[in-house]
Design an enzyme around this catalytic site. Structure first.
Site, mmCIF file in Angstrom:
data_model
loop_
_atom_site.group_PDB
_atom_site.id
_atom_site.type_symbol
_atom_site.label_atom_id
_atom_site.label_comp_id
_atom_site.label_asym_id
_atom_site.label_seq_id
_atom_site.Cartn_x
_atom_site.Cartn_y
_atom_site.Cartn_z
ATOM 1 N N TYR A 166 -6.237 -3.329 -1.064
ATOM 2 C CA TYR A 166 -7.237 -2.891 -2.039
ATOM 3 C C TYR A 166 -6.884 -3.301 -3.469
ATOM 4 C CZ TYR A 166 -9.967 0.285 0.957
ATOM 5 O OH TYR A 166 -10.804 0.829 1.896
ATOM 6 N N LYS B 58 1.058 -3.983 11.259
ATOM 7 C CA LYS B 58 0.760 -5.191 12.031
ATOM 8 C C LYS B 58 1.957 -6.125 11.865
ATOM 9 C CE LYS B 58 -2.008 -7.770 14.550
ATOM 10 N NZ LYS B 58 -2.406 -7.461 15.942
ATOM 11 N N ASP C 193 -3.947 -2.531 15.983
ATOM 12 C CA ASP C 193 -4.980 -2.737 17.010
ATOM 13 C C ASP C 193 -4.751 -1.781 18.179
ATOM 14 O OD1 ASP C 193 -2.637 -4.166 17.471
ATOM 15 O OD2 ASP C 193 -3.631 -5.937 18.299
ATOM 16 N N ASP D 177 -7.953 3.463 6.000
ATOM 17 C CA ASP D 177 -9.393 3.610 5.770
ATOM 18 C C ASP D 177 -10.132 3.492 7.101
ATOM 19 O OD1 ASP D 177 -11.820 3.735 4.257
ATOM 20 O OD2 ASP D 177 -12.041 1.581 4.569
ATOM 21 N N ASP E 175 -11.861 6.757 9.614
ATOM 22 C CA ASP E 175 -13.269 6.851 10.038
ATOM 23 C C ASP E 175 -13.342 6.929 11.563
ATOM 24 O OD1 ASP E 175 -14.258 6.600 7.418
ATOM 25 O OD2 ASP E 175 -15.891 5.296 8.066
#
Ligand code: IPM
Ligand code: MG
Length: 359
Positions: free
Chosen positions: A143, A189, A221, A245, A249
């Protein structure tokens, strides 16, 4: 002298004002029961701030936020501001406020209410009893990384973390885990990204200071898949900005509605309390938004920023009682509703239960 706290209130855009009004109703009820006073200072941010002042985050808002005990925030954004240059977009206002306040750790608890297990798209035995916490790094990573921008027909962002940025958020995750089930799963990752390799090394190092906490690592993942397959395996999930983020969700759907999940963004000095959902312009002004996420964020604010733990427990209790007794907003109305309420009716009902709290 009584206890008096100053709260900067940022209503924002879309459903922001409606849900914040209900949180304030509940805060007023609980403060009168518990004998403290709250002074609210309104401040502008997001699309509305752009419309009024030409900037998504006016200097005045930052100053108000920094001179108060906590910031309570609703939501920002809407189609009419989507074509503005990035610096003027509502989202930039929020990102800059998080950065200004130095709130590097975003705590997003995901708890499935027994009354709402059916509201999830997942099977009951998978989600009943889910109680996990996402600790998302909030002011670094993809970000904020430099360089970023657009050059001709290429555009780019950079995922960058320094050791100290990882270390401080990792401490928050381990400290919170100590008060919970003492498990941290760090999500990265590292099989592909150098930044994740460093993330993993630093988290492993921080873990040495918390020998009672068990640490595992998971690729993002796989974590996305495991969250749906068996969410109960998780206690604290520690992760970076973009992964957090997305995963938060995803995790919200375990609970059945994104309108249920609160968050606390904390740093060394300031705290920002906000629902994890957005401004939902499609339902704004209709009185159907679910105020639970914002009311629960206000509860987190009482606990973390003001140390008013009993008041916070009263709000959490009131939310559960209202759900138990069958009060529902529209988003969850198919599940055990005895009475379907508007946003404002639901806020009044919670405020009413708060008045009966015996904690
Ligand atoms: C969130 C939101 C924000 C984010 C947006 C509105 C900038 O999605 O709080 O999760 O990406 O952090
Ligand atoms: Mg988000």
């Amino acid at each position: 002298m009584g206890r008096n706290y100053r709260i900067t209130v940022i209503k924002g855009d879309g459903i922001g004002p409606e849900i914040i009004d209900e949180a304030i109703k509940v805060l007023d009820a609980v403060s009168s029961v518990k004998g403290f006073e709250l002074t609210y200072i309104d401040a502008l941010m997001g699309g509305i701030a752009y419309d009024v002042t030409g900037e998504p985050l006016p200097r005045e808002t930052i100053e108000k936020a920094k001179s108060s005990d906590a910031v309570l925030f609703g939501a920002i954004g809407g189609e009419q501001w989507d074509t503005l240059p990035r610096q003027l977009r509502p989202e930039t206002g929020l990102l800059n406020l998080r950065k200004e306040l130095g709130v590097y750790a975003n705590l997003r608890p995901v708890k499935v209410f027994d009354e709402l297990v059916e509201a999830s798209t997942l099977k009951e035995d998978v989600i009943r009893g889910v109680d996990l916490l996402v600790v998302r790094e909030l002011i670094g990573g993809l970000y904020f990384g430099e360089p970023k921008g657009k050059e001709g027909n290429r555009a780019f962002n950079t995922m960058v973390y320094s050791e100290s940025e990882i270390r401080r958020v990792a401490h928050v995750a381990f400290q919170t885990a100590m008060k919970r089930n003492k498990k941290v799963c760090s999500v990265d990752k590292a099989n592909v990204l150098d930044v994740s390799q460093l993330w993993r090394e630093v988290v492993t190092d921080v873990a040495k200071e918390y020998p009672e906490v068990s640490l595992s690592h998971m690729y993002v993942d796989n974590a996305a898949m495991q969250l749906i397959r068996d969410p109960k395996q998780f206690d604290v999930i520690l992760t970076g900005n973009i992964f957090g983020d997305i995963l938060s969700d995803e995790a919200s759907m375990l609970s059945g509605s994104i309108g249920l999940l609160p968050s606390a963004s904390i740093g060394d000095k300031f705290g920002l309390y906000e629902p994890i959902h957005g401004s939902a312009p499609d339902i704004a002004g209709q009185g159907i938004a679910n105020p639970i996420a914002t009311i629960a964020s206000a509860s987190m604010m009482l606990k973390y920023a003001l140390g008013e733990v009993e008041a916070s427990e009263c709000i959490d209790w009131a939310i559960r009682e209202a759900l138990k007794d069958g009060y529902r907003t529209k988003d969850i109305s198919q599940y055990g509703a005895k009475e379907i309420c508007s946003t404002s009716e639901f806020g009044s009902i919670i405020a009413n239960y708060v008045g009966k709290c015996r904690k």
